[in-house]
Design a protein around this motif. Sequence first.
Motif, PDB file in Angstrom:
ATOM      1  N   LEU A 280       0.813  -1.215   0.000  1.00  0.00           N
ATOM      2  CA  LEU A 280       0.000   0.000   0.000  1.00  0.00           C
ATOM      3  C   LEU A 280       0.845   1.263   0.000  1.00  0.00           C
ATOM      4  CD1 LEU A 280      -3.040  -0.780   2.318  1.00  0.00           C
ATOM      5  CD2 LEU A 280      -2.865  -0.933  -0.158  1.00  0.00           C
ATOM      6  N   TYR A 281       2.048   1.224   0.556  1.00  0.00           N
ATOM      7  CA  TYR A 281       2.864   2.433   0.587  1.00  0.00           C
ATOM      8  C   TYR A 281       3.289   2.864  -0.818  1.00  0.00           C
ATOM      9  CZ  TYR A 281       7.354   0.044  -0.127  1.00  0.00           C
ATOM     10  OH  TYR A 281       8.394  -0.675  -0.645  1.00  0.00           O
ATOM     11  N   LYS A 282       3.185   1.968  -1.797  1.00  0.00           N
ATOM     12  CA  LYS A 282       3.539   2.313  -3.175  1.00  0.00           C
ATOM     13  C   LYS A 282       2.403   3.029  -3.915  1.00  0.00           C
ATOM     14  CE  LYS A 282       6.926  -1.291  -3.940  1.00  0.00           C
ATOM     15  NZ  LYS A 282       7.336  -2.370  -4.851  1.00  0.00           N
TER      16      LYS A 282
ATOM     17  N   GLN B  70     -15.926   3.752   0.061  1.00  0.00           N
ATOM     18  CA  GLN B  70     -15.322   3.334   1.318  1.00  0.00           C
ATOM     19  C   GLN B  70     -13.941   2.719   1.079  1.00  0.00           C
ATOM     20  OE1 GLN B  70     -17.742   0.533   3.439  1.00  0.00           O
ATOM     21  NE2 GLN B  70     -16.472   0.602   5.270  1.00  0.00           N
ATOM     22  N   ILE B  71     -13.808   1.909   0.049  1.00  0.00           N
ATOM     23  CA  ILE B  71     -12.525   1.284  -0.263  1.00  0.00           C
ATOM     24  C   ILE B  71     -11.521   2.322  -0.745  1.00  0.00           C
ATOM     25  CG2 ILE B  71     -11.383  -0.328  -1.846  1.00  0.00           C
ATOM     26  CD1 ILE B  71     -13.880  -2.102  -1.562  1.00  0.00           C
ATOM     27  N   LYS B  72     -11.965   3.274  -1.569  1.00  0.00           N
ATOM     28  CA  LYS B  72     -11.074   4.334  -2.049  1.00  0.00           C
ATOM     29  C   LYS B  72     -10.536   5.149  -0.878  1.00  0.00           C
ATOM     30  CE  LYS B  72     -12.602   8.283  -3.416  1.00  0.00           C
ATOM     31  NZ  LYS B  72     -12.018   9.402  -2.730  1.00  0.00           N
ATOM     32  N   ASP B  73     -11.411   5.536   0.040  1.00  0.00           N
ATOM     33  CA  ASP B  73     -10.982   6.310   1.208  1.00  0.00           C
ATOM     34  C   ASP B  73     -10.008   5.514   2.073  1.00  0.00           C
ATOM     35  OD1 ASP B  73     -12.580   8.386   0.356  1.00  0.00           O
ATOM     36  OD2 ASP B  73     -14.233   7.907   1.719  1.00  0.00           O
ATOM     37  N   PHE B  74     -10.276   4.223   2.244  1.00  0.00           N
ATOM     38  CA  PHE B  74      -9.364   3.383   3.022  1.00  0.00           C
ATOM     39  C   PHE B  74      -7.996   3.304   2.347  1.00  0.00           C
ATOM     40  CE2 PHE B  74      -7.302  -0.695   3.756  1.00  0.00           C
ATOM     41  CZ  PHE B  74      -7.153  -0.660   5.127  1.00  0.00           C
ATOM     42  N   LEU B  75      -7.972   3.082   1.030  1.00  0.00           N
ATOM     43  CA  LEU B  75      -6.697   2.972   0.315  1.00  0.00           C
ATOM     44  C   LEU B  75      -5.888   4.255   0.424  1.00  0.00           C
ATOM     45  CD1 LEU B  75      -7.780   1.011  -2.879  1.00  0.00           C
ATOM     46  CD2 LEU B  75      -6.268   0.209  -1.062  1.00  0.00           C
ATOM     47  N   LEU B  76      -6.547   5.403   0.294  1.00  0.00           N
ATOM     48  CA  LEU B  76      -5.832   6.677   0.399  1.00  0.00           C
ATOM     49  C   LEU B  76      -5.243   6.882   1.793  1.00  0.00           C
ATOM     50  CD1 LEU B  76      -8.010   9.252  -1.563  1.00  0.00           C
ATOM     51  CD2 LEU B  76      -5.642   8.625  -2.003  1.00  0.00           C
ATOM     52  N   SER B  77      -6.058   6.695   2.808  1.00  0.00           N
ATOM     53  CA  SER B  77      -5.568   6.942   4.165  1.00  0.00           C
ATOM     54  C   SER B  77      -4.553   5.891   4.597  1.00  0.00           C
ATOM     55  CB  SER B  77      -6.727   7.006   5.152  1.00  0.00           C
ATOM     56  OG  SER B  77      -7.384   5.768   5.209  1.00  0.00           O
ATOM     57  N   GLN B  78      -4.782   4.638   4.246  1.00  0.00           N
ATOM     58  CA  GLN B  78      -3.866   3.579   4.666  1.00  0.00           C
ATOM     59  C   GLN B  78      -2.547   3.640   3.907  1.00  0.00           C
ATOM     60  OE1 GLN B  78      -4.590   1.948   7.270  1.00  0.00           O
ATOM     61  NE2 GLN B  78      -2.964   0.442   7.312  1.00  0.00           N
ATOM     62  N   SER B  79      -2.562   4.065   2.647  1.00  0.00           N
ATOM     63  CA  SER B  79      -1.299   4.188   1.907  1.00  0.00           C
ATOM     64  C   SER B  79      -0.425   5.273   2.536  1.00  0.00           C
ATOM     65  CB  SER B  79      -1.549   4.476   0.428  1.00  0.00           C
ATOM     66  OG  SER B  79      -2.159   5.725   0.244  1.00  0.00           O
ATOM     67  N   GLU B  80      -1.046   6.361   2.964  1.00  0.00           N
ATOM     68  CA  GLU B  80      -0.287   7.418   3.637  1.00  0.00           C
ATOM     69  C   GLU B  80       0.233   6.933   4.991  1.00  0.00           C
ATOM     70  OE1 GLU B  80       1.600  11.041   4.177  1.00  0.00           O
ATOM     71  OE2 GLU B  80       0.717  10.160   2.383  1.00  0.00           O
ATOM     72  N   ALA B  81      -0.595   6.207   5.722  1.00  0.00           N
ATOM     73  CA  ALA B  81      -0.169   5.669   7.017  1.00  0.00           C
ATOM     74  C   ALA B  81       0.981   4.672   6.843  1.00  0.00           C
ATOM     75  CB  ALA B  81      -1.346   4.993   7.721  1.00  0.00           C
ATOM     76  N   CYS B  82       0.928   3.858   5.811  1.00  0.00           N
ATOM     77  CA  CYS B  82       2.017   2.897   5.547  1.00  0.00           C
ATOM     78  C   CYS B  82       3.310   3.619   5.185  1.00  0.00           C
ATOM     79  CB  CYS B  82       1.621   1.939   4.425  1.00  0.00           C
ATOM     80  SG  CYS B  82       0.393   0.722   4.896  1.00  0.00           S
ATOM     81  N   ARG B  83       3.207   4.694   4.409  1.00  0.00           N
ATOM     82  CA  ARG B  83       4.408   5.470   4.066  1.00  0.00           C
ATOM     83  C   ARG B  83       5.021   6.086   5.325  1.00  0.00           C
ATOM     84  NH1 ARG B  83       1.663   6.480  -0.589  1.00  0.00           N
ATOM     85  NH2 ARG B  83       0.626   8.331   0.154  1.00  0.00           N
ATOM     86  N   LEU B  84       4.200   6.601   6.214  1.00  0.00           N
ATOM     87  CA  LEU B  84       4.708   7.200   7.447  1.00  0.00           C
ATOM     88  C   LEU B  84       5.336   6.144   8.356  1.00  0.00           C
ATOM     89  CD1 LEU B  84       1.861   9.740   8.246  1.00  0.00           C
ATOM     90  CD2 LEU B  84       4.172  10.241   7.429  1.00  0.00           C
ATOM     91  N   ARG B  85       4.694   4.968   8.466  1.00  0.00           N
ATOM     92  CA  ARG B  85       5.248   3.889   9.287  1.00  0.00           C
ATOM     93  C   ARG B  85       6.591   3.410   8.760  1.00  0.00           C
ATOM     94  NH1 ARG B  85       0.190   1.701   9.717  1.00  0.00           N
ATOM     95  NH2 ARG B  85       0.556   0.255   8.013  1.00  0.00           N
ATOM     96  N   ARG B  86       6.714   3.318   7.456  1.00  0.00           N
ATOM     97  CA  ARG B  86       7.955   2.838   6.839  1.00  0.00           C
ATOM     98  C   ARG B  86       8.973   3.956   6.647  1.00  0.00           C
ATOM     99  NH1 ARG B  86       7.504  -2.160   3.860  1.00  0.00           N
ATOM    100  NH2 ARG B  86       9.240  -1.412   2.614  1.00  0.00           N
ATOM    101  N   ARG B  87       8.550   5.174   6.977  1.00  0.00           N
ATOM    102  CA  ARG B  87       9.390   6.354   6.761  1.00  0.00           C
ATOM    103  C   ARG B  87       9.815   6.463   5.306  1.00  0.00           C
ATOM    104  NH1 ARG B  87      12.903   6.577  12.297  1.00  0.00           N
ATOM    105  NH2 ARG B  87      11.092   6.546  13.634  1.00  0.00           N
TER     106      ARG B  87
END
Length: 158
Positions: free
Chosen positions: A61-63, A106-123
Motif C-alpha cells: 500500500l505504501y507504493k 469506502q474502499i477508495k478512502d481506506f486505500l488513500l488513508s492507509q497508503s499514507e499511514a504505511c508510508r509514514l510507518r515505513r518512513r
Amino acid sequence: MPEPIIESSSSLTSKGNLVFKETTRLRFFGIPWPFTHYQIYENDLVVIKGLLNLNEDDCYLYKIADVSIKRTLLQRIFGLSTITCFVASDASGDQIVLKNIKHGSQIKDFLLSQSEACRLRRRTVTTQNLSYHDGPHHFDDMHGVDLNHDGIPDEFQH
C-alpha cells in the motif's frame, strides 16, 4: 455500509489484517467473470485472477501514490465502482484497476488513508520536485520547513 472484515492469523502478519474482500461483480450465467478477486490488507493489496490457472499480484500500500474512482451510469444503477490505484515502481505496471466492485467510496478512502499511514510507518517519502531553484542559495526560500521532524521549524534552530 458494511463493516470491514478483520482477520487475524500468524500467516498474515506481513500483510496485516484482512480489511476488505471484494469480487468483480460482472456476472454471466451466475458465474463471476473474469474471475477476479481483490483482497485489501492493512499493508497490502492483492489481486487474484483466473479460474484454472491463478495469477496473484501483490502491491504494498505504501507504493500507492493516488487513487481515483469512476462510476458509469450502469455502475451507478447497480451500486458498483471502478477504482484506479496509481502505483509507483510496481511489477504490475503503473496502475492497478479494481473493476465493478461494491463499496467503492469506502474502499477508495481506506486505500488513500492507509497508503499514507504505511508510508509514514515505513518512513518512506515520495519525492516530487515541485519548485526547482538553481544556484547556491536555493534553500533561502524555505521558511517554516521542519526537515528533521522535531516540530520546530529549522530556521529557528542553531
